[in-house]
Write a protein that holds these residues in place. Structure first.
Motif, PDB file in Angstrom:
ATOM      1  N   UNK A 111     -28.536  66.655  86.096  1.00 45.18           N
ATOM      2  CA  UNK A 111     -28.955  65.401  86.742  1.00 45.18           C
ATOM      3  C   UNK A 111     -30.391  65.478  87.263  1.00 45.18           C
ATOM      4  N   UNK A 112     -31.013  66.655  87.149  1.00 49.26           N
ATOM      5  CA  UNK A 112     -32.419  66.839  87.549  1.00 49.26           C
ATOM      6  C   UNK A 112     -32.679  66.465  89.008  1.00 49.26           C
ATOM      7  N   UNK A 113     -31.717  66.714  89.849  1.00 48.48           N
ATOM      8  CA  UNK A 113     -31.849  66.375  91.263  1.00 48.48           C
ATOM      9  C   UNK A 113     -31.930  67.606  92.137  1.00 48.48           C
ATOM     10  N   UNK A 114     -31.426  67.498  93.379  1.00 45.65           N
ATOM     11  CA  UNK A 114     -31.528  68.600  94.336  1.00 45.65           C
ATOM     12  C   UNK A 114     -30.787  69.865  93.916  1.00 45.65           C
ATOM     13  N   UNK A 115     -29.691  69.715  93.154  1.00 43.72           N
ATOM     14  CA  UNK A 115     -28.962  70.906  92.695  1.00 43.72           C
ATOM     15  C   UNK A 115     -29.847  71.741  91.783  1.00 43.72           C
ATOM     16  N   UNK A 116     -30.511  71.090  90.832  1.00 47.84           N
ATOM     17  CA  UNK A 116     -31.381  71.805  89.908  1.00 47.84           C
ATOM     18  C   UNK A 116     -32.493  72.538  90.654  1.00 47.84           C
ATOM     19  N   UNK A 117     -33.150  71.861  91.591  1.00 47.04           N
ATOM     20  CA  UNK A 117     -34.266  72.476  92.313  1.00 47.04           C
ATOM     21  C   UNK A 117     -33.790  73.652  93.175  1.00 47.04           C
ATOM     22  N   UNK A 118     -32.633  73.506  93.811  1.00 50.48           N
ATOM     23  CA  UNK A 118     -32.093  74.582  94.639  1.00 50.48           C
ATOM     24  C   UNK A 118     -31.723  75.788  93.779  1.00 50.48           C
ATOM     25  N   UNK A 119     -31.060  75.550  92.661  1.00 47.38           N
ATOM     26  CA  UNK A 119     -30.643  76.650  91.791  1.00 47.38           C
ATOM     27  C   UNK A 119     -31.835  77.353  91.146  1.00 47.38           C
ATOM     28  N   UNK A 120     -32.871  76.604  90.818  1.00 46.72           N
ATOM     29  CA  UNK A 120     -34.064  77.227  90.237  1.00 46.72           C
ATOM     30  C   UNK A 120     -34.782  78.106  91.257  1.00 46.72           C
ATOM     31  N   UNK A 121     -34.856  77.659  92.504  1.00 42.11           N
ATOM     32  CA  UNK A 121     -35.481  78.490  93.545  1.00 42.11           C
ATOM     33  C   UNK A 121     -34.671  79.762  93.771  1.00 42.11           C
ATOM     34  N   UNK A 122     -33.341  79.615  93.780  1.00 39.55           N
ATOM     35  CA  UNK A 122     -32.503  80.805  93.938  1.00 39.55           C
ATOM     36  C   UNK A 122     -32.698  81.762  92.771  1.00 39.55           C
ATOM     37  N   UNK A 123     -32.767  81.219  91.560  1.00 37.94           N
ATOM     38  CA  UNK A 123     -32.945  82.060  90.371  1.00 37.94           C
ATOM     39  C   UNK A 123     -34.249  82.838  90.442  1.00 37.94           C
ATOM     40  N   UNK A 124     -35.311  82.201  90.914  1.00 36.52           N
ATOM     41  CA  UNK A 124     -36.584  82.909  91.055  1.00 36.52           C
ATOM     42  C   UNK A 124     -36.455  84.066  92.046  1.00 36.52           C
ATOM     43  N   UNK A 125     -35.748  83.831  93.144  1.00 38.79           N
ATOM     44  CA  UNK A 125     -35.541  84.895  94.126  1.00 38.79           C
ATOM     45  C   UNK A 125     -34.723  86.034  93.524  1.00 38.79           C
ATOM     46  N   UNK A 126     -33.699  85.691  92.734  1.00 37.76           N
ATOM     47  CA  UNK A 126     -32.861  86.709  92.106  1.00 37.76           C
ATOM     48  C   UNK A 126     -33.658  87.528  91.097  1.00 37.76           C
ATOM     49  N   UNK A 127     -34.530  86.873  90.334  1.00 40.82           N
ATOM     50  CA  UNK A 127     -35.380  87.581  89.373  1.00 40.82           C
ATOM     51  C   UNK A 127     -36.302  88.555  90.096  1.00 40.82           C
ATOM     52  N   UNK A 128     -36.808  88.158  91.262  1.00 43.65           N
ATOM     53  CA  UNK A 128     -37.636  89.065  92.066  1.00 43.65           C
ATOM     54  C   UNK A 128     -36.848  90.305  92.461  1.00 43.65           C
TER      55      UNK A 128
END
Length: 233
Positions: A111-128
């Motif tokens: 849906x390209x909304x808040x869920x997507x943005x939250x999950x992408x930020x978490x994914x970046x942290x996990x990759x770090x």
């Protein structure tokens, strides 16, 4: 449900949409949530459990690449489009959590909304965390690695005690049991931890933070930077 920081950070409207879809699950020690190469059916949001993400070699050897607890979600390949992953997810500290079907998480992400943005930020942290773990395992001593691992685990637990055998720690760090024993005894002699029969009690957290390498601080800083709303939960 609010014990998982990602779920707690969702907008109220999205959380209400997920309520009938989230399933409360028991996550016992050693439970394999997914195997390497298998198609994932669910994502998991731990609340009181900790899940270890491992890479397993053909000879059976393994090494941990990241830990996930109440701050995150297990199964990011589902909403990143991969469907499967070469890693294995194993419960390293028993507890509970919630799971959501692959269909539901993909629809929410799409849906390209808040869920997507939250999950992408978490994914970046996990990759770090994954990248820093690789650097740490290559360049830092085992006792510093153990300090980092303990601090990351404590950040994801309610108390200061971790139930974990030396064999399991060795599998997580990709080293021999004797190495874990030696490193744990050093920390115990310094008054930082108490270790007995699979129970590790952290006695001096500030001391652990001083003794560990910079890898722990790098990972924590990135989580705090990318997911600032979670600190207030």
């Amino acid at each position: 449900m609010r014990k998982n920081h990602l779920l707690a950070a969702l907008p109220e409207a999205e959380l209400k949409r997920w309520l009938p879809l989230l399933e409360s699950v028991d996550l016992p020690l050693g439970l394999v949530l997914y195997e390497s190469g298998r198609t994932l059916g669910h994502v998991y949001f731990p609340t009181t459990a900790i899940v270890s993400l491992l890479f397993v070699l053909e000879d059976g050897g393994s090494a941990e690449i990241a830990v996930v607890g109440s701050e995150g979600v297990v199964g990011i390949s589902l909403f990143m489009g991969g469907e499967s992953t070469p890693s294995r997810a194993v419960v390293q500290s028993a507890g509970r959590g919630f799971r959501l079907s692959s269909k539901a998480i993909k629809e929410a992400f799409g849906r390209n909304g808040p869920v997507m943005h939250l999950m992408l930020r978490y994914t970046q942290a996990l990759i770090t965390q994954m990248a820093q773990t690789a650097v740490c395992n290559r360049h830092h001593t085992l006792d510093k690695q153990l300090c980092r691992w303990l601090l990351l685990s404590m950040d994801r637990l309610q108390g200061n005690e971790l139930v974990m055998t030396q064999e399991l720690i060795a599998n997580m760090l990709g080293v021999r049991r004797e190495g874990v024993t030696e490193a744990a005894l050093k920390l115990q002699a310094a008054g930082l931890i108490q270790y007995a029969r699979g129970h590790i009690t952290v006695l001096d957290r500030p001391g652990l933070e001083q003794r560990t390498c910079e890898c722990y601080g790098v990972v924590k800083k990135e989580y705090d930077r990318l997911l600032p709303a979670l600190e207030a939960v």
